[in-house]
Motif scaffolding. Structure first.
Motif: not given
Ligand code: ADE
Length: 268
Positions: A91-94, A135-144
């Motif tokens: 799951l992609t998530t911050p 669960e994976i985040s690609i960085g400490d910022y929030v995408l749409t």
């Molecule tokens: N969805 C919103 N922001 C994200 C992030 N930084 N990494 C992974 N999923 C995301």
């Protein structure tokens, strides 16, 4: 390696996977990518994929039903082609673990990545609890949404699939695989607008070039990402060179000198 991406925006993947290295990898059968529209698995007449949060509050929450159904469909379809004993459902998530090259290498040992692209305020918690294995985040910022993170994961992992990137040597030497940032690269011309290529690279002395590159990689890492030095594998020569860098940058002795007389009380 097979990837299946579950998304409410399948059109977003039209471009990135139809160009360059990823396209070639697909054409050559080195990787397979399935894109699944979560909306196709909605069960109401509006084909809803989200709903209001229980307990109130801002934003919408992605429904668990269509995501589970899409994942089960993608897995059954993939396993009908051949079994995939090493699968992860991401799951992609911050809130996920922060992606880095070590995690990319770990994912590249698997044979099936199912990636759920999260959206809105979030995804019904039962997806995290009972479907996702990672669960994976690609960085400490929030995408749409999770589509761009899914592309990042596919791209970074695909590069490590044997045959996808031309020369294995370029993988071994590149930034972060070695635990360090990469040394600087130059190509022709040897002089451009008065800026010259470091002499040593033109010397033909391969041992000296290798040493220079290693030291440049160490210097860059020390200047830009000193945190990486804690885990990078370093030789005794590397450690000596880093000591030299530290000594170079350490403040000079506190004895007054001509250049220091301009500050503080010395002026008065
Ligand atoms: N969805 C919103 N922001 C994200 C992030 N930084 N990494 C992974 N999923 C995301």
């Amino acid at each position: 390696m097979r990837f299946d991406i579950l998304t409410i925006l399948p059109g977003m993947f039209d471009g990135p996977f139809r160009e360059s290295i990823i396209k070639r990898a697909i054409d050559r059968g080195l990787i397979e990518i399935g894109i699944h529209n979560i909306r196709d698995f909605a069960t109401d007449r509006h084909r809803s994929t989200d709903d209001y949060p229980y307990g109130g509050g801002a934003g919408m929450v992605m429904l668990s039903g269509p995501i589970f159904a899409a994942a089960e469909h993608a897995i059954a379809e993939a396993d009908a082609l051949r079994p995939h004993p090493r699968r992860s459902i991401i799951l992609t998530t911050p809130q996920g673990r922060l992606l880095n090259q070590r995690i990319v290498e770990e994912l590249a040992t698997l044979d099936h990545l199912v990636i759920v692209c999260g959206h809105y305020e979030g995804v019904d918690e039962r997806v995290q609890e009972h479907l996702a294995t990672d669960e994976i985040s690609i960085g400490d910022y929030v995408l749409t949404g999770g589509e761009i993170p899914a592309m990042v994961i596919v791209d970074a992992v695909s590069r490590l699939v044997p045959g996808v990137v031309g020369q294995p040597a370029s993988l071994a030497e590149e930034s972060l695989t070695s635990g360090l940032l990469e040394y600087p690269h130059y190509t022709r011309p040897a002089e451009f607008r008065g800026w010259t290529v470091p002499e040593i690279l033109l010397s033909g002395n391969h041992a000296a070039i290798a040493r220079w590159r290693r030291q440049q990689a160490l210097r860059r890492t020390w200047e830009r990402r000193p945190d990486l030095l804690a885990t990078a594998p370093l030789t005794p020569a590397d450690r000596r060179f880093l000591e030299e860098l530290r000594a170079e940058s350490a403040p000079r002795s506190m004895a007054p000198s001509a250049s220091r007389v301009t500050d503080g009380d010395a002026e008065r």
